[in-house]
Design a protein around this motif. Structure first.
Motif: not given
Ligand SMILES: [Zn+2]
Ligand SMILES: [Zn+2]
Length: 353
Positions: A96-102, A120-128, A193-197, A210-213
């Motif tokens: 998921h697109g949280h900084i402590d993971h990517y 898809e829904l976290d792609q922008h966190n990494l690219t934009h 979705p929930g903890h992160c989009a 399970s990531g942070d789910h």
């Protein structure tokens, strides 16, 4: 008060060493502990299965993170009896697109040609990243005003919010999960979705990443959906249900923080209960009108730094859930109407008819 549930207590793991797990069908998994921020630890996972070599998450890129990644690869190689280099990686999968993971992606990309995947829904966190940060910061500032914090405190908190993400260099994403039908070789993904989009859980045989789910020691952090679409408690609770039925046969669940979960179904029920109880307790507190800032303080106590934001978001996620379901009303509507979007909102529980 369940203080630990809101403050991300991701302290040093007791056993600060690489651990090896094996799936029922013989896939080999190395759990790499990374010190992502001071007093904040996260796990990345190295997965060797068939002819692919996958890194699940990368940690933050800050503090001791990248050094620990390198040491983790070395120790995993020693434990598995064959050297593993960054250049051996075929894929990097971000849960998921949280900084402590990517946040470790720029470091990994320098050393490897592995293809990077994310939902898809976290792609922008990494690219934009800058764009995402700017938009969320604007929403956060308005949210904090409505929550009942003064302008000065709000601005301080927004600065703290931005700070952790400033040094990240945006990275190209090679594929998104829905574009590959939520599957990579024997790994399958479920969008939760929930903890992160764009949060996903990844299944490999009888093992779940399970990531942070789902985490074993804390209930994963929730924020109101108004700050970021596809987050919020409603999505999260629905995703927990979806995970229950999707995870038949899972024996081991490996999260982004905390020790492994061996009874996933039971852990999901516990997390559902934590939220149910919290919603009931909020309704009790809101027999008298309160702002989100007041509820946050009453419920979670005094917090500091980034934890103030986490507590305000967690409280707000539950208030949003109750309000959207018609269980709360606004007690100071006149003030809100004349306040130009900056007046604190006082919520009050609707008394049963
Ligand atoms: Zn997270
Ligand atoms: Zn995390």
């Amino acid at each position: 008060m369940d203080y630990s549930a809101v403050v991300d207590v991701h302290q040093k793991p007791q056993n600060h060493e690489v651990q090896i797990f094996e799936s029922r069908e013989g896939a080999r998994i190395a759990q790499l502990p990374l010190n992502a921020f001071p007093d904040f630890w996260v796990y990345a996972y190295l997965v060797l299965v068939d002819d692919i070599c996958v890194l699940i998450d990368t940690g933050s890129g800050f503090h001791e993170n990248n050094q620990h990644l390198e040491e983790g690869f070395r120790d995993a190689g020693d434990l598995l009896g064959e050297p593993i280099e960054f250049s051996d990686l075929t894929h990097v999968l971000i849960t998921h697109g949280h900084i402590d993971h990517y946040g470790g992606l720029p470091f990994v990309r320098q050393k490897s040609k592995a293809l990077i995947g994310v939902h898809e829904l976290d792609q922008h966190n990494l690219t934009h990243t800058e764009e995402r940060l700017a938009i969320t910061a604007t929403r956060l500032e308005r949210y904090l005003a409505e929550a009942g914090l003064g302008t000065e405190t709000s601005q301080e908190l927004v600065q703290i919010y931005k700070m952790t993400k400033l040094n990240y260099q945006p990275q190209k994403v090679d594929f998104t999960y829905e574009a590959v039908d939520m599957q990579l070789g024997p790994l399958t993904m479920l969008h939760v979705p929930g903890h992160c989009a764009g949060q996903v859980v990844i299944r490999l045989h009888d093992v779940l990443f399970s990531g942070d789910h789902v985490l074993s020691k804390i209930s994963p952090h929730q924020a109101p959906e108004r700050l970021s679409l596809f987050t919020g408690l409603n999505h999260y609770l629905q995703s927990l249900e979806a995970t229950q039925s999707w995870s038949e046969g899972i024996q081991l669940s490996l999260g982004g923080h905390n020790p492994p979960v061996t009874d996933l179904k039971q852990r999901i029920r516990e997390i559902q209960d934590i939220h149910k109880e919290r919603l009931a307790e909020f309704l009790e507190i809101l027999k008298e009108p309160h702002t989100i800032a007041e509820i946050s303080k009453t419920y979670f106590g005094e917090t500091h730094g980034y934890n103030i934001i986490l507590a305000l978001e967690e409280a707000g996620a539950h208030i949003e859930y109750l309000y959207e379901r018609g269980q709360l009303e606004i007690a100071n509507l006149d003030e809100v109407e004349s306040g130009g979007g900056l007046a604190p909102i006082c919520y009050k529980a609707l008394s049963p008819a």
